[in-house]
Structure formats: C-alpha cells, structure tokens
Enzyme design. Structure first.
Site, short mmCIF file in Angstrom:
data_model
loop_
_atom_site.label_atom_id
_atom_site.label_comp_id
_atom_site.label_asym_id
_atom_site.label_seq_id
_atom_site.Cartn_x
_atom_site.Cartn_y
_atom_site.Cartn_z
N GLY B 40 -3.79 12.17 -6.32
CA GLY B 40 -3.03 10.67 -5.88
C GLY B 40 -2.29 10.39 -7.20
O GLY B 40 -2.65 10.32 -8.16
N ARG B 337 -5.60 -15.63 0.12
CA ARG B 337 -5.34 -14.97 1.34
C ARG B 337 -6.29 -15.14 2.57
O ARG B 337 -5.89 -15.42 3.70
CB ARG B 337 -4.91 -13.54 1.22
CG ARG B 337 -3.74 -13.37 0.17
CD ARG B 337 -3.68 -12.01 -0.24
NE ARG B 337 -2.42 -11.79 -1.10
CZ ARG B 337 -1.89 -10.57 -1.60
NH1 ARG B 337 -2.87 -9.46 -1.35
NH2 ARG B 337 -1.05 -10.73 -2.16
C1 LIG Z 1 3.13 -3.90 1.53
C2 LIG Z 1 2.50 -4.21 0.24
C3 LIG Z 1 2.71 -4.91 -0.63
C4 LIG Z 1 1.93 -5.17 -1.79
N1 LIG Z 1 2.26 -5.95 -2.72
C5 LIG Z 1 1.43 -6.04 -3.76
C6 LIG Z 1 1.68 -7.10 -4.80
O1 LIG Z 1 2.87 -7.70 -4.89
N2 LIG Z 1 0.96 -6.98 -5.92
C7 LIG Z 1 -0.32 -6.36 -6.03
O2 LIG Z 1 -0.87 -6.40 -7.06
N3 LIG Z 1 -0.47 -5.39 -5.12
C8 LIG Z 1 0.22 -5.46 -3.95
N4 LIG Z 1 -0.27 -4.68 -2.95
C9 LIG Z 1 -1.45 -3.56 -3.13
C10 LIG Z 1 -0.90 -2.46 -3.86
O3 LIG Z 1 0.31 -1.84 -3.85
C11 LIG Z 1 -1.92 -1.36 -3.72
O4 LIG Z 1 -3.09 -1.75 -3.70
C12 LIG Z 1 -1.75 -0.24 -4.92
O5 LIG Z 1 -0.65 -0.15 -5.25
C13 LIG Z 1 -2.65 0.95 -4.73
O6 LIG Z 1 -2.34 1.87 -5.63
P1 LIG Z 1 -3.15 3.30 -5.69
O7 LIG Z 1 -2.41 4.00 -6.99
O8 LIG Z 1 -4.52 3.16 -5.60
O9 LIG Z 1 -2.77 4.01 -4.41
P2 LIG Z 1 -1.29 4.38 -3.75
O10 LIG Z 1 -0.07 3.99 -4.24
O11 LIG Z 1 -1.45 4.13 -2.30
O12 LIG Z 1 -1.38 5.94 -4.10
C14 LIG Z 1 -1.97 6.91 -3.26
C15 LIG Z 1 -1.76 8.27 -3.72
O13 LIG Z 1 -2.63 9.09 -3.14
C16 LIG Z 1 -2.06 10.29 -2.74
N5 LIG Z 1 -2.93 10.63 -1.62
C17 LIG Z 1 -3.71 10.01 -0.56
N6 LIG Z 1 -4.47 10.88 0.16
C18 LIG Z 1 -4.33 12.03 -0.46
C19 LIG Z 1 -5.03 13.46 -0.38
N7 LIG Z 1 -5.92 13.68 0.55
N8 LIG Z 1 -4.67 14.36 -0.98
C20 LIG Z 1 -3.54 14.14 -1.97
N9 LIG Z 1 -2.92 13.18 -2.11
C21 LIG Z 1 -3.49 12.04 -1.49
C22 LIG Z 1 -0.74 9.78 -2.11
O14 LIG Z 1 0.22 10.87 -2.10
C23 LIG Z 1 -0.42 8.81 -3.18
O15 LIG Z 1 0.08 9.32 -4.30
C24 LIG Z 1 0.71 -4.40 -1.83
C25 LIG Z 1 0.37 -3.21 -0.86
C26 LIG Z 1 1.19 -3.31 0.22
C27 LIG Z 1 0.63 -2.37 1.53
#
Ligand SMILES: Cc1cc2nc3c(=O)[nH]c(=O)nc-3n(C[C@H](O)[C@H](O)[C@H](O)COP(=O)(O)OP(=O)(O)OC[C@H]3O[C@@H](n4cnc5c(N)ncnc54)[C@H](O)[C@@H]3O)c2cc1C
Ligand code: SF4
Ligand code: FES
Lengths: 248, 670
Positions: B40, B337
């Site tokens: 990820g 929220r």
């Molecule tokens: C529409 C929206 C608006 C938001 N606005 C805000 C905001 O304003 N402020 C805030 O703080 N938060 C916000 N959030 C929440 C926040 O964006 C997310 O919680 C956060 O970005 C998640 O980051 P992450 O790195 O954990 O996961 P992600 O960014 O979801 O990254 C997941 C990664 O894992 C990879 N992946 C997944 N499964 C696999 C697999 N099996 N094999 C290989 N790769 C895989 C994907 O390719 C990706 O690279 C928002 C969320 C949404 C949906």
C-alpha cells in the site's frame, strides 16, 4: 436511453485490436459514464462474455485513473471533467458512442481500454521532487512565508491528476502540459529553487526519451485537461529550461 | 494469546520521547542488509516507504493501482489537523489529544493518541519542506479552518484537495528513493497473502495484475498499509478498488482484528439516486463551517418538497428547522460526524427528508454568502450595496473556499448549489476498526506491522475530521521508522530470506487454488450481484443504527450469501491476464467473511458508542435524553478477534482501555 457502443477490444499488448459494437438499454440520464459501462459489463458477464477492461478507481475525478477517448474527445464531450464525472445526460437516446483507449506511442495498450502510463512515472522519478529528508527535522513551516499568490499558483499547477488526457488529445502526443505543471509547482515555491535547474533538465530529458512529441502550441491539451491546467505552465517550463541551460 | 499493548511506562507526555531514547538502533551499514515490504502506497504506506528507504533499508512497495499517486488518500478533501496554535486560539498538544480521545468516544488508546498529537506539528513542517502548497493568508503564513467536534482552528488545507497534495508530497519523496534504487515499486500488484516462517512474517504472495503471474517476495518485516474496508457496504465514499484483502488475509494468519463494527458514517454525502449507483460522493465536512443544515419544520412542507411541489427557497426562515443548531447550541453545525449523521437520520426517519426518497437534508450557504458579501462590501468601501451586489461578493468568497466541491456537486446532481441548497445524506466513509496493533504498530504476528486506516488504534469509535491524514503521515514518517528499527535490530545477521522454502510453497498453493476455483467455477451470478446483496444487508441491519435482533439476522444472512457465492459465482476470462472480475471476486470473498465478523462485533458491543449506535442503549432522561448511551463499566475495551475458521467462531480478546490522563465523561456537544 438505448445506445450503441462501439468499443475498442484488444486482448493484450501484443494482440491486434478491433472495434466491436454493443447495445445497452434503459440507461438513465443520471448515470455516470462509467456506471453505464458497468451496466454493459454486467450484461457481458451474464452472457458469459469477457467484460470490457477499463481503468477507474475513485470515481470522483481526482485519482486520474480513468481515461477513455469518447467520440473523439479525451474524457468525452463535457469540459473540465474526467470520464468518471461525465454523465449520461450529455447523450441522447439512440446515440452511437465510440469508445477508444488513449492513443499515444508512449502509452501502449495493456488491454481493451487500459493503457500503460508508466512513462509519466519515469519522468517523475527523474526529478519530480524536492530533495529533503523525511526526518521531520525541518524548519517550522511558518518560518518560510510564501505569498498567497505564489502558493495559489503553485496549487493550481499541482492540481494535475496525471491522467494523460493532454497527451491523448495532442496531435503530437506531447506531454508538455503534464511536465510543465510539475516543473511549475516547484519553480513557484522557494523550497524548489535549489535544484530547479537540474530538475527541469532531467525531467525534460526523460520526457524526450519516453517518445512524447513536441509542443506546437495548438492548445488542445489545455482545452481537454480536466483540471484546467494552463498553457502558462508550458511557457514557464520553457523559461526554466532556457534559464537552466544558460546557467550551464 | 494475551494482548500486550506494550505501552511504555511513565507520564504520558514523556512516553514517546523516553521510548525513542531507549530503543535499539540499526547501524546504517547494516540497514543495507535488511529488506522491508510495504503493501500500500497511500499516505501511510507512501510516507513509510520513503522514510524507510531514506534510512537505508531496502524497500519493496506494492499497490494495485498503476501509480502510488492514485491511492485512495488522493480523494481526501478537507484537511489535516496539527496542534500548531498558529491562530493563537488556545490550541496545544494536550487539546488535540483531548479532542481526539473525546471525539473517539473514549475507545482509543491514550498513549497512541498522545503521540499522534505530539508529532502532528512536525508533519506540517515536513510537508511544507517537500513543497506541499498549503493555503496561505495574505501575510504569507499558513491558513487554517476548523472541522467538526472541535472549538479551535487547527486544520491545514490545500483548497478542497488536501489529500491529493499530501499524497503527492509523499509520492515525490518516494520518487526520490525510487530514483536512488532504494525503493523497488511494484505497481499493479496485489498482495494476496502473507508468508510466515518460524512464526514471523517474512514475505508475501502477490499477483501481477497485468500478467496474472503469482510472485513470491521475501523480507525481514512486512508492513500493511492498505487502507479501510468501507466497501463492505458496496456503496461508500471509498474508491472502487478499496478492499480488506490484505488485512483479512493476515487476520486469517494470526493477526487479531479489532473493533470491526466501528465504522464512520459521514454526514455530508450526495444522496444516492438509483440502484445502478456504483459509489457515493463525499462533500467535505469543511462545508459545515459555512453551510447551515436544515429540514422543513412542518411535515406538510416536507411532503410538498418530496413531491416536487415546493422548492427550498419557498420555505420561510421561520418554517425551517436548523436541527443541529437547535439540539447542540455549543457546537451547532460543527458537531462530530456521528452526532450529525444520527441527527439527519432521525429527522428523515420522522418524515422530514427533502428529496423524493425522503433521505436527504439541506446544506444551505445563503446566510454565509450574505455574511461574506456584507464583509466584502465593508472591506472594499462599497456603501449602499444592493442585495445582488452583496450576493455577488459573497459568492466569490464561498467559491474561493469550496469552488471545486460546488462544481463536483453540480456535475453530479445537475443543480447549482449557489442558488439552491445542497442535498446531503450520511454514507459509509471511514473504518475506525482494523488490524489490532500494539504501541509499536506491530500486529499479533511478529514482524508484521499495520499502519494508517488499516489499523485500529487512534480514532476509537469515531474519527474527527482531518485526523486520518494526520494519522497516516504520523505512522509513516515519524512512528513506524523508529519502532520497526527496534525489531529489525535483531535481524542484522539473518541475511536474505530465501523464497524457495516450504512455507512459500504452501501459501502460494493456497493462493493459486483459490484463483483456479474462481476461474473454473461454473456459476451463474456475477461478483457484483453478491457484493450488492452483502451491501444491502450491511446497510439495513449493520448500518447507522443497530439492534440485537437485526444483527443476529444479519450474521445468518451474510453466511447464507457467502455459501451461495462459493457455489454460484461466475468469473469470466482466465487467470493469466489482466482480469478485473477475478480481482473483484477475491475481494468480495473476503468482504463476505469480514461482514459477518463486523455484525458479530456489533452484537457483542451492547452499548452505543461513537459510530456504533445500538438502539437498545439510549439515554432516557436528563439533558442528554435521546443521545447515545455509552457503557464504560462493561465496554471500555478494544474487542480484538482471533480467527478460528468461520467468522461466527472468532474468539474475543479484550484490551482493557485505561484513561489516566483524561477523565471518562459523557460526551456532550450541547
Ligand atoms: C472521499 C474521502 C475524503 C476524505 N477526506 C479526509 C479529510 O479531509 N481529512 C482526513 O484526515 N481524512 C480524510 N479521509 C480519510 C483518509 O483519506 C483516509 O483514511 C486515508 O487517506 C487512508 O490512507 P491509507 O494510506 O491508510 O490508505 P489508502 O490511501 O487507501 O491506501 C491504500 C493503499 O493500499 C493499496 N492496496 C490495497 N490493497 C492492496 C493489496 N491487497 N495489495 C497491494 N496493494 C493494496 C492501494 O493500492 C493503496 O496504495 C477521506 C476519505 C475519503 C474516502
Ligand atoms: S495536465 Fe491535465 S490532462 Fe494532463 S495529465 Fe495533468 S490533469 Fe491530466
Ligand atoms: S476514476 Fe478517479 S479520476 Fe476518474
């Protein structure tokens, strides 16, 4: 709405592709274009055929994953949007819609409507960053005031989603709008100055290496860009490039 | 196995500093001999990959999209919190810590949250140094806005595209390391399982999504950063590819799964419009800074609106019910929220909804436009400004702040939100639950880490706005790089981990068998058919409010859908090619198990708490009448589930939560 879809089908990068016609019925004008494609695919799966492969993920116009050349236009007939934001209300009952992948030598087709945009990645690897450690031992963010104007302009350039519509729509398959946006973002900020010359030289060199064509100022890219990235960024990149080369 | 959170001793404000002073370090020359897999590359994984590579480890990073820049973090709109107190409005690390613990309804781990608050300021410095173009005021300093659940202005933003800009920052840091050869990036690769050797995570099995090839990758440690599982509902604000597969597979290999029922329903999404709909679109919560939420006060007006006989602008001010301002005078439209979502549902359930389905409320900018317009007229010395002029001036300000969101709304709904109020309704958005991790961010499997939205630790039962981005970057830039070093210091003599071992053989076989099953199964129904069916049960019975009977039914129904899935699913195409249906099949298979555990967890938690509202647990009288009723005597714990085959058989382990620095109190926003 009932529609005829003429879609480019190509098994893989080495296979020969061809246009195939499909019919979809009962399409609501509230659907997005990709939801309409879902309807087609569900239909294909149910009849035991292989669904049409297309790239998409966020479905809200920000990830830059979706592509599609629709009726001869990148991201279809609306302005300032990606394909996932295109709605069926832009079409009429009985329309025939032609759907093709991005066409550019630097974006080889992987399957059906999916192309390989790794060339964009390699340009970014060549210099699309500021060389600062990720240690957190950086100066306090407010000790570096940046004028609102510069910050806003940098933000406008940074809005590029790397979709490739600019390349697909350009008769020369030039990537100058994309690269110009990236170069501009850093050129506009004080943090980006130290390596500005190397950055623009390296990114432009990689862009040429990837086989993108040259810009002849037609401006089609700016018109089709879903994020309204301005041609000014190309001009700024050219200035930065000349400056870098004059300095040696 | 007993759960050990490994929270260091000592006063809360010194824990992290003391910890860092005493951990084992790996000599830079030895880091070259250590491999780390990061699955990820969103904010959490991207920042972790870049930092670990920067430190000198060899990093292999994986993502299912064609570029790290497309990870779902890109979609975050509103902003990122940090306790900088640039506004001088009384913010501090303690206050951010306090707001986050309270906002999470006292179900997060104090020590983790305090650490998050401590490093938050650093995140902003780091991102600015990387060239993230945060919004500035006219003096050139960073600008802030506020978000639900807090009374200070601590949210940094880049228009409505904060996640995009932060991700591009992390991505650029990755690019620098990719260019140096310190990160090997595997785009369009999906992790399908983890490989353990001698009880430790030592590798993964991944599928090259273009060729279909099944690959073995080894490392000294594995980091899961694969985001949240909101797509278990089918419709959510998550990207289409967001999935639980990596988290679920490691759960099956020994990692406990914590608080799966803590899911955030976001109050301001565009309502759904039909059965064909593939996903829901968020309207950033920052809109609640200026937008006022209301429904008609009179039921006959609501009915007329639903039938299209009245427009919102036809309803006089006195006939509007600004229900958040009415119920929660202190926070008004800026309540957290969970509170805002439930209040919307309550009004819509009572019949006051404002669209054809009765599932929408208004988010109205008219008073903000007027207020800003008057202010602008003053600033520009325009005396006797006409209402039209005031409107024009005000609209410009609103446009500057939220223009892209308004445009997005107009594209989808085909209505101009400057002229007529937006319609919004709650939708599944973020998962507070996830893989259980200790203070080091390590799961219950040695050498297996989990960061970002995929883990459970920092947000408790509800997440305040702008905290997820903060947590992702804190984990990746500033926490994991220390804690993983302590673990890896024991591995400097291990040498490369071979992949030609029985352990790799075995897991690879499991993965291939499953793929073969999908390709060869002679079913009759598409993957989406099952996903939609699961989503309906989840929304109806495990959605915004839940009760024991519904949850018990949901568990049985999900099990039945799962059984039908394994008989009837149909996947066209072959295994050795790009095959999106095959990818979906694997993900939905995992959601079908997770969904049942989710319902089981919700059934177990017989209290109302943050995003989890149990209808049986409501305050019956007093000032809080009708509000959610938490039960600290019986439920002040993290529910960490151990896999035992069927999800219904999962075994509960409790991590008792201790609140030494914050008093457990009824959460009040009145
Ligand atoms: C529409 C929206 C608006 C938001 N606005 C805000 C905001 O304003 N402020 C805030 O703080 N938060 C916000 N959030 C929440 C926040 O964006 C997310 O919680 C956060 O970005 C998640 O980051 P992450 O790195 O954990 O996961 P992600 O960014 O979801 O990254 C997941 C990664 O894992 C990879 N992946 C997944 N499964 C696999 C697999 N099996 N094999 C290989 N790769 C895989 C994907 O390719 C990706 O690279 C928002 C969320 C949404 C949906
Ligand atoms: S410049 Fe515009 S069209 Fe080109 S990649 Fe960026 S967003 Fe897409
Ligand atoms: S699917 Fe993300 S921009 Fe279209």
């Amino acid at each position: 709405m009932n529609l005829t879809l003429r879609i480019w089908r190509q098994k893989d990068s080495s296979a020969k592709g061809k246009m195939v016609d499909y019919k979809v019925t009962d399409i609501s004008e509230h659907m997005s274009f990709l939801e309409m494609m879902d309807v087609l695919n569900e239909q294909l799966v149910n009849s035991g055929e292989e669904p049409v492969a297309f790239d998409h993920d966020c479905r809200e116009g920000i990830c830059g994953m979706c592509s599609l050349y629709i009726n001869g236009e990148a991201h279809g007939p609306d302005r300032g949007i990606t394909t996932c934001q295109l709605h069926m209300r832009m079409f009429k009952d009985g329309d025939t819609i032609t759907i093709e992948p991005w066409r550019a030598a630097a974006f080889p087709v992987i399957k059906d409507l999916i192309v390989d945009r790794m060339a964009f990645e390699r340009i970014q690897h060549a210099g699309g960053y500021i060389s600062v450690n990720t240690s957190g031992n950086t100066q306090d963010a407010n000790s570096l005031p940046i004028s609102k104007h510069a910050a806003d302009e940098a933000m406008d350039a940074a809005t590029c989603i790397g979709c490739g519509a600019c390349v697909a729509t350009c008769k020369n398959s030039s990537a100058m709008l994309f690269v110009g946006a990236k170069v501009s973002q850093y050129a506009l900020l004080p943090q980006g100055q130290v390596e500005a010359a190397d950055r623009v030289r390296n990114m432009v060199a990689q862009m040429d290496l990837e086989g993108f064509g040259n810009c002849t100022n037609t401006g089609a890219c700016e018109i089709e860009c879903p994020k309204g990235i301005s041609l000014d960024n190309i001009a700024r990149m050219n200035r930065e490039f000349i400056k870098a080369n004059v300095k040696g | 196995m007993a759960l050990d959170s490994k929270v260091p001793e000592g006063p809360i404000k010194d824990k992290w500093t003391d910890y860092k002073n005493h951990i084992n370090l790996v000599n830079p020359a030895n880091k070259r001999h250590i491999d780390i897999i990061v699955v990820g590359t969103g904010l959490a994984g991207g920042s972790a990959a870049a930092t670990l590579a920067e430190l000198g480890y060899n990093v292999k990073a994986f993502a299912y999209q064609d570029s790290p820049r497309r990870a779902h973090s890109i979609a975050a709109q509103g902003g990122i919190n940090a306790a900088k107190n640039y506004q001088g409005d009384g913010d501090s690390n303690y206050r951010l810590f306090y707001d986050t613990v309270k906002g999470g309804d006292y179900r997060s781990r104090e020590a983790n949250v305090h650490r998050l608050a401590e490093v938050s300021g650093n995140i902003i410095d780091q991102c600015v140094a990387q060239g993230v173009p945060f919004a500035r005021d006219y003096g050139g300093l960073l600008d802030n806005r506020s978000f639900g659940g807090v009374l200070v202005s601590r949210t940094f933003y880049a228009k409505g595209q904060t996640g995009q800009q932060l991700l591009l920052g992390a991505y650029s840091a990755m690019n620098r390391q990719i260019a140096r050869g310190k990160i090997e990036m595997f785009n369009r690769h999906e992790m399908l399982d983890v490989v353990k050797i001698g009880g430790k995570a030592r590798g993964i099995i991944a599928r090259n999504l273009i060729t279909g090839e099944i690959e073995r990758h080894s490392a000294h440690a594995v980091v899961i950063a694969t985001g949240g599982y909101g797509n278990v509902y089918f419709l959510s604000t998550n990207a289409m590819g967001s999935n639980a597969t990596a988290a679920w597979k490691i759960h099956k290999k020994g990692a406990y799964f914590a608080n799966p029922c803590f899911t955030q329903i976001h109050p301001t999404c565009i309502p759904r419009s039909g059965d064909y709909q593939s996903k829901l679109t968020l309207m950033s919560e920052s809109l609640r800074n200026d937008g006022r939420i209301w429904v008609p006060a009179k039921i006959e007006d609501a009915k007329a609106i639903q039938q299209g006989k009245l427009k919102p602008t036809d309803i006089a001010e006195a006939d509007r019910d600004y229900y958040l301002e009415r119920r929660y005078p202190a926070f008004g439209n800026l309540v957290p929220r969970d509170v805002a979502s439930r209040a919307a549902k309550e009004r819509c359930d009572a019949g006051y909804g404002v669209n054809a389905t009765g599932e929408a409320v208004y988010l109205d900018f008219a008073s903000a436009i007027e207020r800003y317009g008057k202010e602008q007229a003053k600033i520009h010395n325009i005396t006797n400004a006409t209402p039209e002029k005031i409107y024009e001036l005000g609209q410009k300000i609103v446009e500057e702040k939220y223009g892209n969101l308004f445009q997005m709304y107009e594209k989808i709904v085909d209505e101009n939100p400057y002229k007529t109020p937006m319609m919004i309704y709650p939708a599944t958005h973020y998962t507070m639950g996830g893989v259980w991790v200790d203070y080091n961010l390590m799961t219950t499997v040695e050498g297996l880490y989990c960061i970002g939205e995929a883990n459970f630790s920092d947000h408790g039962a509800n997440r305040l706005g702008a905290s997820a981005l903060m947590q992702g970057l804190a984990d990746g830039y500033f926490v994991l790089p220390y804690t993983i070093g302590d673990y890896l210091s024991h591995d400097i003599r291990t040498g490369k981990i071979p992949t030609n071992t029985p352990e790799f053989d075995e897991v690879e076989k499991e993965v291939k068998d499953r793929i073969d099953f999908f390709i060869n199964n002679k079913g009759t129904k598409s993957v989406d058919y099952f996903h939609k069916k699961l989503g309906k049960v989840m929304w109806d019975k495990v959605g915004m409010s839940r009760n024991a009977q519904g949850l018990t039914e949901a568990m049985a129904e999900i099990k039945a859908i799962r059984e039908e899935f394994w008989k009837e699913v149909k996947v066209p195409g072959s295994a050795n090619e790009l095959n999106p249906e095959l990818e979906k099949a694997g993900r939905v298979a995992d959601f079908l198990e997770l969904g049942e555990l989710f319902a089981k967890d919700a059934l177990n938690r017989a209290e109302s708490c943050g995003g989890h509202f149990r209808e049986e647990s409501v305050e019956l009288d007093g000032e809080q009448k009708g509000e959610a009723k938490r039960d600290d005597v019986n439920f002040a714990y993290v529910a960490a589930w151990e896999y035992k085959g069927e999800p219904a058989d999962a075994v509960l382990h409790k991590e008792e939560l201790e609140f030494k620095d914050i008093e457990l109190k009824q959460r009040s926003y009145k």
